[in-house]
Design a protein around this motif. Structure first.
Motif, PDB file in Angstrom:
ATOM      1  N   PHE A  34       0.814  -1.215   0.000  1.00  0.00           N
ATOM      2  CA  PHE A  34       0.000   0.000   0.000  1.00  0.00           C
ATOM      3  C   PHE A  34       0.847   1.265   0.000  1.00  0.00           C
ATOM      4  N   ILE A  35       2.098   1.176   0.400  1.00  0.00           N
ATOM      5  CA  ILE A  35       2.982   2.338   0.367  1.00  0.00           C
ATOM      6  C   ILE A  35       3.763   2.393  -0.943  1.00  0.00           C
ATOM      7  N   THR A  36       4.301   1.263  -1.371  1.00  0.00           N
ATOM      8  CA  THR A  36       5.196   1.236  -2.517  1.00  0.00           C
ATOM      9  C   THR A  36       4.470   1.470  -3.839  1.00  0.00           C
ATOM     10  N   VAL A  37       3.338   0.847  -4.037  1.00  0.00           N
ATOM     11  CA  VAL A  37       2.641   0.960  -5.321  1.00  0.00           C
ATOM     12  C   VAL A  37       2.237   2.410  -5.618  1.00  0.00           C
ATOM     13  N   PRO A  38       1.590   3.120  -4.703  1.00  0.00           N
ATOM     14  CA  PRO A  38       1.271   4.521  -5.022  1.00  0.00           C
ATOM     15  C   PRO A  38       2.514   5.400  -5.196  1.00  0.00           C
ATOM     16  N   ALA A  39       3.561   5.129  -4.394  1.00  0.00           N
ATOM     17  CA  ALA A  39       4.779   5.940  -4.520  1.00  0.00           C
ATOM     18  C   ALA A  39       5.422   5.744  -5.887  1.00  0.00           C
ATOM     19  N   THR A  41       3.947   4.687  -8.610  1.00  0.00           N
ATOM     20  CA  THR A  41       3.032   5.228  -9.618  1.00  0.00           C
ATOM     21  C   THR A  41       3.189   6.746  -9.720  1.00  0.00           C
ATOM     22  N   LEU A  42       3.272   7.408  -8.584  1.00  0.00           N
ATOM     23  CA  LEU A  42       3.456   8.856  -8.576  1.00  0.00           C
ATOM     24  C   LEU A  42       4.774   9.251  -9.219  1.00  0.00           C
ATOM     25  N   GLN A  44       6.448   7.570 -11.501  1.00  0.00           N
ATOM     26  CA  GLN A  44       6.382   7.328 -12.937  1.00  0.00           C
ATOM     27  C   GLN A  44       5.522   8.364 -13.648  1.00  0.00           C
ATOM     28  N   GLU A  45       4.470   8.824 -12.990  1.00  0.00           N
ATOM     29  CA  GLU A  45       3.598   9.816 -13.623  1.00  0.00           C
ATOM     30  C   GLU A  45       4.219  11.210 -13.640  1.00  0.00           C
ATOM     31  N   GLN A  46       4.930  11.581 -12.590  1.00  0.00           N
ATOM     32  CA  GLN A  46       5.401  12.950 -12.444  1.00  0.00           C
ATOM     33  C   GLN A  46       6.769  13.218 -13.070  1.00  0.00           C
TER      34      GLN A  46
END
Length: 111
Positions: A34-39, A41-42, A44-46
Motif C-alpha cells: 500500500f505504500i510502494t505501489v502509489p509511490a 506510480t506517482l 512514474q507519472e510525475q
C-alpha cells in the motif's frame, strides 16, 4: 513431533510461533504494497521521460546500499549477543524513529 525434531528448542509453541510470524508477515507485506505501489506510480507519472531511468537507477542503488549496511553490523552483533537482543534493539530503534517522526509531524501540522 516438533520437540523430537528440534530438540525441544520451541517444542509445543512452534505452531503458535509460525502462526504469529505468518500473520505479522501478511500485515507487513500489505502495508509495504500500500505504500510502494502509489509511490512508484506517482514517480512514474510525475517524472519527465528523459530522467526517469536515472531517478529509478539512483533509487535502486540507494535501496541496495541502505539494505546492505545494517546487515554488515547486525551479523556480528547477533553472533556476540544472540538474535533475540538484536530483534529487541531493532524494535526499539523503529519505535524511536516513529516517535520522533510523530513529534515532527505534529509540530508541522500545528503551523
Amino acid at each position: 513431533m516438533f520437540t523430537s525434531r528440534l530438540g525441544g528448542v520451541l517444542g509445543e509453541a512452534l505452531p503458535l510461533f509460525i502462526g504469529m510470524v505468518s500473520v505479522t508477515a501478511l500485515f507487513f507485506g500489505l502495508a509495504y504494497a500500500f505504500i510502494t505501489v502509489p509511490a512508484m506510480t506517482l514517480l512514474q507519472e510525475q517524472l519527465r521521460d528523459d530522467i526517469r531511468g536515472r531517478v529509478f537507477g539512483v533509487l535502486n542503488v540507494l535501496v541496495s546500499i541502505f539494505s546492505l549496511l545494517p546487515l554488515i553490523f547486525v551479523g556480528p552483533v547477533a553472533d556476540v549477543w544472540g538474535v533475540a537482543p538484536v530483534f529487541v534493539l531493532a524494535a526499539v530503534v523503529v519505535f524511536a524513529v516513529w516517535l520522533g517522526g510523530r513529534a515532527v509531524r505534529l509540530k508541522s501540522s500545528l503551523k
